[in-house]
Design a protein around this motif. Structure first.
Motif, PDB file in Angstrom:
ATOM      1  N   SER A 100     -15.935   9.502   2.333  1.00  0.00           N
ATOM      2  CA  SER A 100     -15.281  10.490   3.209  1.00  0.00           C
ATOM      3  C   SER A 100     -14.199   9.827   4.055  1.00  0.00           C
ATOM      4  O   SER A 100     -14.127  10.027   5.269  1.00  0.00           O
ATOM      5  CB  SER A 100     -16.322  11.156   4.113  1.00  0.00           C
ATOM      6  OG  SER A 100     -17.326  11.779   3.344  1.00  0.00           O
ATOM      7  N   LEU A 101     -13.370   9.064   3.409  1.00  0.00           N
ATOM      8  CA  LEU A 101     -12.352   8.309   4.126  1.00  0.00           C
ATOM      9  C   LEU A 101     -11.336   9.225   4.793  1.00  0.00           C
ATOM     10  O   LEU A 101     -10.995  10.295   4.271  1.00  0.00           O
ATOM     11  CB  LEU A 101     -11.659   7.334   3.179  1.00  0.00           C
ATOM     12  CG  LEU A 101     -12.482   6.073   2.871  1.00  0.00           C
ATOM     13  CD1 LEU A 101     -11.980   5.392   1.616  1.00  0.00           C
ATOM     14  CD2 LEU A 101     -12.452   5.122   4.055  1.00  0.00           C
ATOM     15  N   LYS A 102     -10.858   8.761   5.947  1.00  0.00           N
ATOM     16  CA  LYS A 102      -9.891   9.504   6.748  1.00  0.00           C
ATOM     17  C   LYS A 102      -8.636   8.648   6.917  1.00  0.00           C
ATOM     18  O   LYS A 102      -8.710   7.418   6.856  1.00  0.00           O
ATOM     19  CB  LYS A 102     -10.482   9.799   8.123  1.00  0.00           C
ATOM     20  CG  LYS A 102     -11.805  10.524   8.106  1.00  0.00           C
ATOM     21  CD  LYS A 102     -12.359  10.665   9.518  1.00  0.00           C
ATOM     22  CE  LYS A 102     -13.700  11.378   9.520  1.00  0.00           C
ATOM     23  NZ  LYS A 102     -14.249  11.510  10.903  1.00  0.00           N
TER      24      LYS A 102
ATOM     25  N   VAL B 166      -5.399   5.042   3.515  1.00  0.00           N
ATOM     26  CA  VAL B 166      -5.900   6.384   3.232  1.00  0.00           C
ATOM     27  C   VAL B 166      -4.778   7.377   3.507  1.00  0.00           C
ATOM     28  O   VAL B 166      -4.300   7.492   4.634  1.00  0.00           O
ATOM     29  CB  VAL B 166      -7.129   6.711   4.093  1.00  0.00           C
ATOM     30  CG1 VAL B 166      -7.697   8.079   3.701  1.00  0.00           C
ATOM     31  CG2 VAL B 166      -8.196   5.634   3.945  1.00  0.00           C
ATOM     32  N   SER B 167      -4.376   8.076   2.472  1.00  0.00           N
ATOM     33  CA  SER B 167      -3.286   9.034   2.604  1.00  0.00           C
ATOM     34  C   SER B 167      -3.835  10.424   2.899  1.00  0.00           C
ATOM     35  O   SER B 167      -4.908  10.794   2.431  1.00  0.00           O
ATOM     36  CB  SER B 167      -2.449   9.059   1.331  1.00  0.00           C
ATOM     37  OG  SER B 167      -3.224   9.509   0.237  1.00  0.00           O
TER      38      SER B 167
ATOM     39  N   GLY C  20     -11.749  10.506  -0.128  1.00  0.00           N
ATOM     40  CA  GLY C  20     -12.163   9.638  -1.216  1.00  0.00           C
ATOM     41  C   GLY C  20     -13.057   8.504  -0.774  1.00  0.00           C
ATOM     42  O   GLY C  20     -13.461   8.422   0.390  1.00  0.00           O
ATOM     43  N   SER C  21     -13.352   7.613  -1.720  1.00  0.00           N
ATOM     44  CA  SER C  21     -14.263   6.502  -1.475  1.00  0.00           C
ATOM     45  C   SER C  21     -13.676   5.197  -1.982  1.00  0.00           C
ATOM     46  O   SER C  21     -12.868   5.184  -2.922  1.00  0.00           O
ATOM     47  CB  SER C  21     -15.598   6.743  -2.195  1.00  0.00           C
ATOM     48  OG  SER C  21     -16.244   7.893  -1.711  1.00  0.00           O
TER      49      SER C  21
ATOM     50  N   GLY D  94     -11.322  -5.262  -3.034  1.00  0.00           N
ATOM     51  CA  GLY D  94     -11.688  -3.867  -3.192  1.00  0.00           C
ATOM     52  C   GLY D  94     -10.830  -2.890  -2.429  1.00  0.00           C
ATOM     53  O   GLY D  94     -11.019  -1.679  -2.560  1.00  0.00           O
ATOM     54  N   GLY D  95      -9.909  -3.375  -1.620  1.00  0.00           N
ATOM     55  CA  GLY D  95      -9.039  -2.473  -0.900  1.00  0.00           C
ATOM     56  C   GLY D  95      -8.058  -1.780  -1.824  1.00  0.00           C
ATOM     57  O   GLY D  95      -7.938  -2.127  -3.001  1.00  0.00           O
ATOM     58  N   GLY D  96      -7.358  -0.801  -1.286  1.00  0.00           N
ATOM     59  CA  GLY D  96      -6.376  -0.079  -2.078  1.00  0.00           C
ATOM     60  C   GLY D  96      -5.956   1.198  -1.416  1.00  0.00           C
ATOM     61  O   GLY D  96      -6.242   1.424  -0.239  1.00  0.00           O
TER      62      GLY D  96
END
Length: 122
Positions: free
Chosen positions: A83-85, A120-121, A14-15, A6-8
């Protein structure tokens, strides 16, 4: 064995949903945890869940943004990340701990998956 997926790559805000499928062990007898390893850092605790799902724990850095859950009928544990950072960028590992409960210490866990990369960009 534990197989994480599930990574990426995702933009900030984003989520992603990570999954970890277990095989070869009595999944419902294990507490499950998610840990992460940032570049150049030691592996750190992110979230964990009791065998029944009745108790969960989170690192302060992810509390309110990440949710751990499990489906014992599917031998799978999940990590919903919202709410990824950019500072969440890491390799994420799932782990299984005998004895039904969870802790935040990597050394307490008996089985580890191979890790899945989350980027996470900004």
């Amino acid at each position: 064995q534990l197989q994480a997926s599930g990574g990426g790559l995702v933009q900030a805000g984003g989520s992603l949903r990570l999954s970890c499928a277990a095989s070869g062990l009595t999944f419902s007898s294990y507490g499950m945890g998610w840990f992460r390893q940032l570049p150049g850092k030691e592996r750190e605790f992110a979230a964990a869940i009791r065998w029944s799902g009745s108790s969960t724990g989170y690192a302060d850095s992810v509390k309110g943004r990440f949710t751990i859950s499990r489906d014992n009928s599917k031998n799978t544990v999940y990590l919903q990340m919202n709410s990824l950072k950019p500072e969440d960028t890491a390799v994420y590992y799932c782990a299984a701990k005998r004895g039904f409960t969870w802790t935040s210490l990597p050394s307490d866990y008996d089985h580890w998956g191979q890790g899945t990369l989350v980027t996470v960009s900004s």
